[in-house]
Scaffold this motif. Structure first.
Motif, PDB file in Angstrom:
ATOM      1  N   SER A   1       0.607  -1.140   0.076  1.00 36.15           N
ATOM      2  CA  SER A   1      -0.024   0.014   0.155  1.00 36.15           C
ATOM      3  C   SER A   1       0.771   1.224   0.012  1.00 36.15           C
ATOM      4  N   PRO A   2       1.894   1.238   0.711  1.00 36.45           N
ATOM      5  CA  PRO A   2       2.505   2.513   0.813  1.00 36.45           C
ATOM      6  C   PRO A   2       3.165   3.071  -0.490  1.00 36.45           C
ATOM      7  N   VAL A   3       3.602   2.150  -1.404  1.00 37.98           N
ATOM      8  CA  VAL A   3       4.198   2.410  -2.451  1.00 37.98           C
ATOM      9  C   VAL A   3       3.112   3.313  -3.252  1.00 37.98           C
TER      10      VAL A   3
ATOM     11  N   PHE B   1       0.015   4.716  -1.902  1.00 40.41           N
ATOM     12  CA  PHE B   1      -0.610   5.662  -1.075  1.00 40.41           C
ATOM     13  C   PHE B   1       0.333   6.550  -0.224  1.00 40.41           C
ATOM     14  N   GLY B   2       1.565   6.300  -0.087  1.00 41.23           N
ATOM     15  CA  GLY B   2       2.683   6.826   0.752  1.00 41.23           C
ATOM     16  C   GLY B   2       2.764   8.275   0.200  1.00 41.23           C
ATOM     17  N   GLY B   3       3.670   9.011   1.149  1.00 44.02           N
ATOM     18  CA  GLY B   3       4.260  10.403   0.715  1.00 44.02           C
ATOM     19  C   GLY B   3       3.786  11.125   1.634  1.00 44.02           C
ATOM     20  N   GLY B   4       4.401  12.335   1.747  1.00 44.50           N
ATOM     21  CA  GLY B   4       4.118  13.342   2.911  1.00 44.50           C
ATOM     22  C   GLY B   4       5.061  13.367   4.028  1.00 44.50           C
TER      23      GLY B   4
ATOM     24  N   ASP C   1      13.397   9.533   4.858  1.00 44.49           N
ATOM     25  CA  ASP C   1      12.209  10.167   4.117  1.00 44.49           C
ATOM     26  C   ASP C   1      11.291   9.085   3.561  1.00 44.49           C
ATOM     27  N   HIS C   2      11.583   7.961   3.355  1.00 39.70           N
ATOM     28  CA  HIS C   2      10.581   6.967   2.931  1.00 39.70           C
ATOM     29  C   HIS C   2       9.730   6.322   3.480  1.00 39.70           C
ATOM     30  N   LYS C   3       9.742   6.371   4.828  1.00 40.48           N
ATOM     31  CA  LYS C   3       8.971   5.920   5.887  1.00 40.48           C
ATOM     32  C   LYS C   3       7.882   7.170   6.312  1.00 40.48           C
ATOM     33  N   THR C   4       6.729   7.200   5.673  1.00 46.36           N
ATOM     34  CA  THR C   4       6.053   8.218   5.906  1.00 46.36           C
ATOM     35  C   THR C   4       4.742   7.977   6.895  1.00 46.36           C
ATOM     36  N   ILE C   5       4.075   8.625   7.424  1.00 39.82           N
ATOM     37  CA  ILE C   5       2.956   8.421   7.954  1.00 39.82           C
ATOM     38  C   ILE C   5       1.710   7.979   7.300  1.00 39.82           C
ATOM     39  N   ARG C   6       1.638   8.599   6.115  1.00 38.68           N
ATOM     40  CA  ARG C   6       0.470   8.352   5.162  1.00 38.68           C
ATOM     41  C   ARG C   6       0.586   6.959   4.622  1.00 38.68           C
ATOM     42  N   GLY C   7       1.929   6.490   4.487  1.00 34.10           N
ATOM     43  CA  GLY C   7       2.056   5.244   4.158  1.00 34.10           C
ATOM     44  C   GLY C   7       1.826   4.094   5.161  1.00 34.10           C
ATOM     45  N   PHE C   8       2.277   4.500   6.315  1.00 31.56           N
ATOM     46  CA  PHE C   8       2.111   3.511   7.675  1.00 31.56           C
ATOM     47  C   PHE C   8       0.637   3.373   7.586  1.00 31.56           C
TER      48      PHE C   8
ATOM     49  N   GLY D   1       7.404  -3.694  11.137  1.00 27.53           N
ATOM     50  CA  GLY D   1       8.691  -4.354  10.750  1.00 27.53           C
ATOM     51  C   GLY D   1       9.353  -3.521   9.725  1.00 27.53           C
ATOM     52  N   ASP D   2       8.716  -3.268   8.976  1.00 28.39           N
ATOM     53  CA  ASP D   2       9.108  -2.254   7.696  1.00 28.39           C
ATOM     54  C   ASP D   2      10.005  -1.142   8.134  1.00 28.39           C
ATOM     55  N   ALA D   3       9.203  -0.499   9.206  1.00 29.75           N
ATOM     56  CA  ALA D   3      10.284   0.831   9.773  1.00 29.75           C
ATOM     57  C   ALA D   3      11.347   0.296  10.391  1.00 29.75           C
TER      58      ALA D   3
ATOM     59  N   GLY E   1      13.399  -2.268   9.823  1.00 31.86           N
ATOM     60  CA  GLY E   1      14.264  -2.428   8.814  1.00 31.86           C
ATOM     61  C   GLY E   1      14.875  -1.316   8.151  1.00 31.86           C
ATOM     62  N   SER E   2      14.203  -0.390   8.037  1.00 36.89           N
ATOM     63  CA  SER E   2      14.649   1.085   7.690  1.00 36.89           C
ATOM     64  C   SER E   2      15.667   1.833   8.892  1.00 36.89           C
ATOM     65  N   PHE E   3      15.200   1.546  10.126  1.00 39.52           N
ATOM     66  CA  PHE E   3      16.097   2.068  11.173  1.00 39.52           C
ATOM     67  C   PHE E   3      17.447   1.400  11.287  1.00 39.52           C
ATOM     68  N   ILE E   4      17.296   0.250  10.928  1.00 37.79           N
ATOM     69  CA  ILE E   4      18.561  -0.731  10.828  1.00 37.79           C
ATOM     70  C   ILE E   4      19.516  -0.288   9.633  1.00 37.79           C
ATOM     71  N   LYS E   5      18.877   0.046   8.564  1.00 35.78           N
ATOM     72  CA  LYS E   5      19.511   0.327   7.517  1.00 35.78           C
ATOM     73  C   LYS E   5      20.147   1.883   7.622  1.00 35.78           C
ATOM     74  N   ARG E   6      19.472   2.641   8.353  1.00 38.71           N
ATOM     75  CA  ARG E   6      19.984   4.103   8.643  1.00 38.71           C
ATOM     76  C   ARG E   6      21.399   3.838   9.496  1.00 38.71           C
ATOM     77  N   ARG E   7      21.181   2.927  10.533  1.00 35.24           N
ATOM     78  CA  ARG E   7      22.256   2.751  11.379  1.00 35.24           C
ATOM     79  C   ARG E   7      23.609   2.319  10.575  1.00 35.24           C
TER      80      ARG E   7
ATOM     81  N   GLU F   1      18.139   6.082   1.908  1.00 36.08           N
ATOM     82  CA  GLU F   1      16.813   5.831   1.741  1.00 36.08           C
ATOM     83  C   GLU F   1      16.766   5.107   0.369  1.00 36.08           C
ATOM     84  N   GLY F   2      16.108   3.819   0.195  1.00 36.53           N
ATOM     85  CA  GLY F   2      16.185   3.331  -0.959  1.00 36.53           C
ATOM     86  C   GLY F   2      16.972   2.152  -1.366  1.00 36.53           C
ATOM     87  N   GLY F   3      18.170   2.381  -0.524  1.00 31.69           N
ATOM     88  CA  GLY F   3      19.272   1.518  -0.763  1.00 31.69           C
ATOM     89  C   GLY F   3      18.844  -0.084  -0.611  1.00 31.69           C
TER      90      GLY F   3
HETATM   91  N1  CTP Z   1       6.533   4.262   1.753  1.00 31.42           N
HETATM   92  C1  CTP Z   1       5.927   5.057   2.718  1.00 31.42           C
HETATM   93  N2  CTP Z   1       5.757   4.916   4.022  1.00 31.42           N
HETATM   94  C2  CTP Z   1       5.990   3.927   4.354  1.00 31.42           C
HETATM   95  C3  CTP Z   1       6.697   2.846   3.850  1.00 31.42           C
HETATM   96  C4  CTP Z   1       6.833   3.120   2.478  1.00 31.42           C
HETATM   97  O1  CTP Z   1       5.578   6.261   1.860  1.00 31.42           O
HETATM   98  N3  CTP Z   1       5.756   3.658   5.836  1.00 31.42           N
HETATM   99  C5  CTP Z   1       6.780   4.253   0.452  1.00 31.42           C
HETATM  100  C6  CTP Z   1       7.905   5.256   0.044  1.00 31.42           C
HETATM  101  O2  CTP Z   1       7.619   5.827  -1.116  1.00 31.42           O
HETATM  102  C7  CTP Z   1       8.853   4.376  -0.348  1.00 31.42           C
HETATM  103  C8  CTP Z   1       8.087   3.038  -0.707  1.00 31.42           C
HETATM  104  O3  CTP Z   1       6.818   3.133  -0.319  1.00 31.42           O
HETATM  105  O4  CTP Z   1       9.952   4.631  -1.106  1.00 31.42           O
HETATM  106  C9  CTP Z   1       8.897   1.593  -0.852  1.00 31.42           C
HETATM  107  O5  CTP Z   1       8.948   1.092   0.419  1.00 31.42           O
HETATM  108  P1  CTP Z   1      10.524   0.553   0.747  1.00 31.42           P
HETATM  109  O6  CTP Z   1      10.634  -0.192  -0.052  1.00 31.42           O
HETATM  110  O7  CTP Z   1      10.011  -0.068   2.087  1.00 31.42           O
HETATM  111  O8  CTP Z   1      11.474   1.888   1.186  1.00 31.42           O
HETATM  112  P2  CTP Z   1      12.579   2.382   0.690  1.00 31.42           P
HETATM  113  O9  CTP Z   1      12.397   3.004  -0.325  1.00 31.42           O
HETATM  114  O10 CTP Z   1      13.497   1.009   0.245  1.00 31.42           O
HETATM  115  O11 CTP Z   1      13.402   3.130   2.004  1.00 31.42           O
HETATM  116  P3  CTP Z   1      14.233   2.272   2.933  1.00 31.42           P
HETATM  117  O12 CTP Z   1      15.686   2.410   2.635  1.00 31.42           O
HETATM  118  O13 CTP Z   1      14.022   3.180   4.238  1.00 31.42           O
HETATM  119  O14 CTP Z   1      13.657   0.876   3.416  1.00 31.42           O
END
Ligand code: CTP
Ligand code: MG
Length: 160
Positions: A24-26, A28-31, A49-56, A86-88, A90-96, A101-103
């Motif tokens: 879904s966040p892909v 409906f996410g953003g903001g 930046d890629h973990k957004t409230i709207r996406g969650f 869990g997705d968030a 994952g991002s926390f660990i990636k940033r550490r 973002e997106g790597g």
């Molecule tokens: N997304 C979002 N809010 C979330 C999770 C995801 O808006 N809580 C959106 C973002 O646009 C993100 C996309 O969904 O780019 C794909 O999510 P994901 O692959 O999980 O994020 P990454 O771009 O890989 O970022 P990160 O490195 O933080 O995992």
């Protein structure tokens, strides 16, 4: 043979709200980012930046709707909440680890949401070990497939 098929069908049925939440966040996410642009003690963003409230929220809502449609409302809530947490994480660990973002981090990107989904829902619906093993195997394949589709639909900047 029938047992294997039953395990596969049950596993996919079981995890469906989690998969829907994760996709879904892909769309409906953003903001506003969940971490409100705040940095952790290491000077890097908490989640990025890629973990957004709207996406969650969109993930939890759509995953829960899927669960309700299945007649498993409580599982729907827990599986989708687990997926988003869990997705968030994952991002926390990636940033550490200093990854932008997106790597891509193989396995962490694909299995973290799944593991937390199962953990959150486990008290309500315990799933057998064979299903867990099957889902750990299936999820990276599906993740790859949906990411490639999202990339070609221009919903995502990268195909992983
Ligand atoms: N997304 C979002 N809010 C979330 C999770 C995801 O808006 N809580 C959106 C973002 O646009 C993100 C996309 O969904 O780019 C794909 O999510 P994901 O692959 O999980 O994020 P990454 O771009 O890989 O970022 P990160 O490195 O933080 O995992
Ligand atoms: Mg990613």
């Amino acid at each position: 043979m029938r047992d294997i098929l039953a395990t596969i069908v049950y596993s996919i049925w079981y995890i469906l709200p989690s998969y829907i939440a994760n996709m879904s966040p892909v769309i409906f996410g953003g903001g506003k980012p969940i971490d409100f642009n705040k940095k952790f003690i290491d000077g890097r963003r908490i989640l990025g930046d890629h973990k957004t409230i709207r996406g969650f929220i969109s993930g939890v809502i759509l995953g829960t709707i899927a669960g309700i449609a299945q007649g498993r409302a409580l599982q729907g809530i827990l599986l989708s909440l687990g997926a988003m947490v869990g997705d968030a994480i994952g991002s926390f660990i990636k940033r550490r680890l200093g990854i932008e973002e997106g790597g891509s981090v193989p396995l962490l990107d694909q299995e973290c949401f799944l593991v937390f989904s199962i953990l959150f829902a486990y008290p309500i619906e315990s799933v057998d070990l064979y299903s867990i093993i099957f889902l750990l195997f299936l999820t990276p394949l599906l993740h790859k497939g949906t990411n490639v589709i999202a990339y070609y639909l221009k919903l995502k900047e990268v195909s992983y």
